[in-house]
Design a protein around this motif. Structure first.
Motif, PDB file in Angstrom:
ATOM      1  N   GLN A  77       1.047  -1.169   0.000  1.00 19.98           N
ATOM      2  CA  GLN A  77      -0.097   0.016   0.112  1.00 19.98           C
ATOM      3  C   GLN A  77       0.884   1.365  -0.049  1.00 19.98           C
ATOM      4  O   GLN A  77       0.471   2.226  -0.668  1.00 19.98           O
ATOM      5  N   ARG A  78       1.971   1.229   0.661  1.00 26.88           N
ATOM      6  CA  ARG A  78       2.897   2.414   0.953  1.00 26.88           C
ATOM      7  C   ARG A  78       3.314   2.864  -0.453  1.00 26.88           C
ATOM      8  O   ARG A  78       3.369   3.885  -1.095  1.00 26.88           O
ATOM      9  N   ARG A  79       3.989   1.562  -1.269  1.00 28.02           N
ATOM     10  CA  ARG A  79       4.331   1.939  -2.743  1.00 28.02           C
ATOM     11  C   ARG A  79       3.213   2.344  -3.705  1.00 28.02           C
ATOM     12  O   ARG A  79       3.730   3.050  -4.702  1.00 28.02           O
ATOM     13  N   LEU A  80       2.009   1.800  -3.625  1.00 22.49           N
ATOM     14  CA  LEU A  80       0.848   2.188  -4.474  1.00 22.49           C
ATOM     15  C   LEU A  80       0.858   3.477  -4.143  1.00 22.49           C
ATOM     16  O   LEU A  80       0.510   4.375  -5.043  1.00 22.49           O
ATOM     17  N   LEU A  81       0.721   3.948  -2.916  1.00 24.43           N
ATOM     18  CA  LEU A  81       0.543   5.556  -2.861  1.00 24.43           C
ATOM     19  C   LEU A  81       1.378   6.337  -3.525  1.00 24.43           C
ATOM     20  O   LEU A  81       1.358   7.564  -3.772  1.00 24.43           O
ATOM     21  N   GLN A  82       2.927   5.957  -3.443  1.00 28.04           N
ATOM     22  CA  GLN A  82       3.925   6.562  -4.213  1.00 28.04           C
ATOM     23  C   GLN A  82       3.760   6.581  -5.619  1.00 28.04           C
ATOM     24  O   GLN A  82       4.077   7.608  -6.360  1.00 28.04           O
ATOM     25  N   LEU A  83       3.216   5.536  -6.367  1.00 32.21           N
ATOM     26  CA  LEU A  83       3.106   5.527  -7.405  1.00 32.21           C
ATOM     27  C   LEU A  83       1.723   6.556  -7.774  1.00 32.21           C
ATOM     28  O   LEU A  83       1.996   7.107  -9.083  1.00 32.21           O
ATOM     29  N   PHE A  84       0.896   6.407  -7.153  1.00 30.25           N
ATOM     30  CA  PHE A  84      -0.741   6.972  -7.509  1.00 30.25           C
ATOM     31  C   PHE A  84      -0.772   7.898  -6.114  1.00 30.25           C
ATOM     32  O   PHE A  84      -1.319   7.679  -5.352  1.00 30.25           O
ATOM     33  N   PRO A  85      -0.294   9.192  -6.124  1.00 21.36           N
ATOM     34  CA  PRO A  85      -0.467  10.000  -4.859  1.00 21.36           C
ATOM     35  C   PRO A  85      -1.756  10.304  -4.511  1.00 21.36           C
ATOM     36  O   PRO A  85      -2.079  10.563  -3.383  1.00 21.36           O
ATOM     37  N   SER A  86      -2.754  10.119  -5.670  1.00 19.48           N
ATOM     38  CA  SER A  86      -4.152  10.521  -5.353  1.00 19.48           C
ATOM     39  C   SER A  86      -4.850   9.409  -5.068  1.00 19.48           C
ATOM     40  O   SER A  86      -6.084   9.413  -4.908  1.00 19.48           O
ATOM     41  N   LEU A  93      -4.267  -4.210  -3.093  1.00 14.45           N
ATOM     42  CA  LEU A  93      -4.499  -5.180  -4.115  1.00 14.45           C
ATOM     43  C   LEU A  93      -3.519  -6.250  -3.435  1.00 14.45           C
ATOM     44  O   LEU A  93      -2.305  -6.077  -3.883  1.00 14.45           O
ATOM     45  N   PRO A  94      -3.508  -7.062  -2.432  1.00 16.68           N
ATOM     46  CA  PRO A  94      -2.807  -7.946  -2.057  1.00 16.68           C
ATOM     47  C   PRO A  94      -2.097  -8.809  -3.221  1.00 16.68           C
ATOM     48  O   PRO A  94      -2.656  -9.391  -4.265  1.00 16.68           O
ATOM     49  N   TYR A  95      -0.642  -9.082  -3.092  1.00 13.43           N
ATOM     50  CA  TYR A  95      -0.037  -9.908  -3.800  1.00 13.43           C
ATOM     51  C   TYR A  95      -0.270 -11.309  -3.430  1.00 13.43           C
ATOM     52  O   TYR A  95       0.437 -11.629  -2.215  1.00 13.43           O
ATOM     53  N   ARG A  96      -0.672 -12.112  -4.040  1.00 17.86           N
ATOM     54  CA  ARG A  96      -0.973 -13.532  -3.568  1.00 17.86           C
ATOM     55  C   ARG A  96      -0.236 -14.582  -4.615  1.00 17.86           C
ATOM     56  O   ARG A  96      -0.805 -15.636  -4.856  1.00 17.86           O
ATOM     57  N   TYR A  97       0.291 -14.343  -5.272  1.00 18.54           N
ATOM     58  CA  TYR A  97       1.135 -15.011  -6.367  1.00 18.54           C
ATOM     59  C   TYR A  97       2.418 -15.706  -5.552  1.00 18.54           C
ATOM     60  O   TYR A  97       3.129 -15.014  -4.820  1.00 18.54           O
ATOM     61  N   PRO A  98       2.967 -16.839  -6.516  1.00 16.65           N
ATOM     62  CA  PRO A  98       4.180 -17.408  -6.036  1.00 16.65           C
ATOM     63  C   PRO A  98       5.489 -16.458  -6.121  1.00 16.65           C
ATOM     64  O   PRO A  98       5.240 -15.439  -6.909  1.00 16.65           O
TER      65      PRO A  98
END
Length: 425
Positions: A77-86, A93-98
């Protein structure tokens, strides 16, 4: 004035018109959903590429040497906020892949986000195009009459279009499934096993297909094991064995506990939601157990050919249907696999009954409309009622499909008798 064109040509022209209209309207609507185009978020606050942003962040984490945080939702979530500030701070979006999927995403994560998504989009389109070509080649009887229509129907299928713009990896699952069938069809069993191992990118996506194929074709293991070993090596890249153990723990929690960030119920298909309505937390387990039994029976107790190596389109279509119905988690994107079952079932009917399998266009157009528009119409209904109708309709179509499979190999007096026996049996 009477229409003198053949029914097949009339239907073909209608398919091409509807598919073309859907493609145009879909992409115009999708682009408009990002108005006023001042950031990479749509009007619902979802980033461009939706689920691709989860893959991108996972690749970033590995690229930055922070593999121990691959399954840390707060870090994502922290990195998503960096990518999309608004973006909303609670957006997740949880990462659930190998772990190996995150490793494979590192080249894209090194690119600017928009360029990375465009690259992933093109890779998904290539997988879609190649899967369509392979599926058409694997259904020669159908392609002889319906090749152009089949291409257009796959191009304009709303499920496929949503999968592409949604940044999901389901097109790769479709390509794997079609490739496995194509290789088994020409008796390249070891190669089919090697390709099947690639479905480990999402272990449940073809789990029941893998079970049925490996039971019926044990030699597939010779191809599967070396590729699986290579995948395991890639899994060690982000965080060694600790990362593998983290993923195993995550899978155990997803299978036995409520999900912290659950996919909206109206976007989940298959029969698992119906089982969960009755059996609560045990629903997914019971559903998967029934699927395992069905896949085993399909592999062990039905033989439609005197050759152990031959594969029948109706058999593989049945296996795909079992996988779709009884998989514990079937998001709308994974319904792209239904195209394989639909095409191979039609291939079987044409082989058995000839190209003009319908007396009128009504029944054919109804079935096409159900597959084409049914999932999204069902989702709209499920939003209001909580009940996913498409899975029940697909289950009814699968039962008819299995009746065709059960009677396959017999010699009825004519095609009409065979179809009537299948429906009434």
């Amino acid at each position: 004035m009477a229409d003198l064109r053949s029914p097949n040509r009339v239907l073909s022209e209608r398919i091409q018109f509807v598919s073309g209209a859907v493609i145009l309207l879909f992409f115009v609507g999708w682009a408009g959903w990002f108005y006023p185009f001042d950031d990479l978020l749509d009007q619902s606050g979802t980033p461009l590429g939706a689920d691709f942003s989860m893959f991108y962040v996972a690749g970033q984490i590995v690229l930055d040497g922070a593999g121990d945080q691959l399954y840390d939702q707060a870090e994502h979530q922290r990195r998503l906020l960096q990518l999309f500030p608004s973006i909303a701070p609670s957006f997740a979006l949880p990462y659930r892949y190998p772990p190996f999927v995150a490793t494979l995403m590192t080249p894209l994560a090194a690119l600017p986000y928009a360029l990375a998504y465009a690259s992933f989009f093109m890779l998904s389109c290539a997988a879609w195009w190649l899967a369509a070509r392979k599926l058409i080649a694997a259904a020669p009887a159908l392609a002889a009459t319906w090749q152009r229509s089949l291409r257009w129907s796959m191009l304009g299928w709303p499920i496929a279009l949503e999968t592409l713009v949604g940044g999901q990896a389901s097109m790769f699952g479709l390509l794997i499934a079609v490739s496995v069938y194509g290789l088994l069809r020409v008796q390249r069993v070891t190669a089919a096993g090697a390709v099947l191992a690639l479905a480990a990118y999402k272990p449940n996506v073809l789990a029941l297909v893998a079970l049925g194929c490996l039971i019926r074709y044990p030699r597939m293991i010779k191809g599967l094991v070396p590729v699986a070993a290579g995948i395991l090596a890639l899994c060690l890249v982000p965080n060694g064995w600790e990362g593998v153990l983290q993923y195993r723990e995550l899978m155990g929690n997803l299978a036995t506990q409520p999900w912290d960030v659950a996919t909206p119920a109206w976007k989940v298909h298959g029969l698992a939601p119906w089982f969960s309505m009755v059996l609560n937390s045990n629903g997914r387990f019971v559903c998967m157990s029934i699927g395992i039994v069905a896949a085993c029976l399909l592999a062990l107790r039905w033989c439609g050919s005197s050759s152990k190596e031959a594969i029948e389109p109706i058999w593989f279509a049945g296996l795909i249907s079992v996988n779709t119905l009884f998989n514990p988690y079937v998001p709308v994107y994974d319904l792209v696999l239904v195209s394989v079952a639909a095409v191979l079932t039609t291939e079987h009917l044409i082989r058995e009954c000839g190209p003009n399998i319908n007396r009128t266009l009504v029944a054919t157009q109804l079935i096409l409309a159900i597959v084409f528009f049914g999932p999204h119409l069902s989702q709209a209904i499920a939003k209001a009622t909580g009940a996913q109708a498409f899975s029940l309709i697909f289950a009814a179509l699968a039962l008819w499909q299995f009746s065709l499979l059960r009677h396959f190999g017999r010699e009825p007096s004519d095609c009409r008798n065979q179809l009537l026996t299948s429906v009434s049996g």
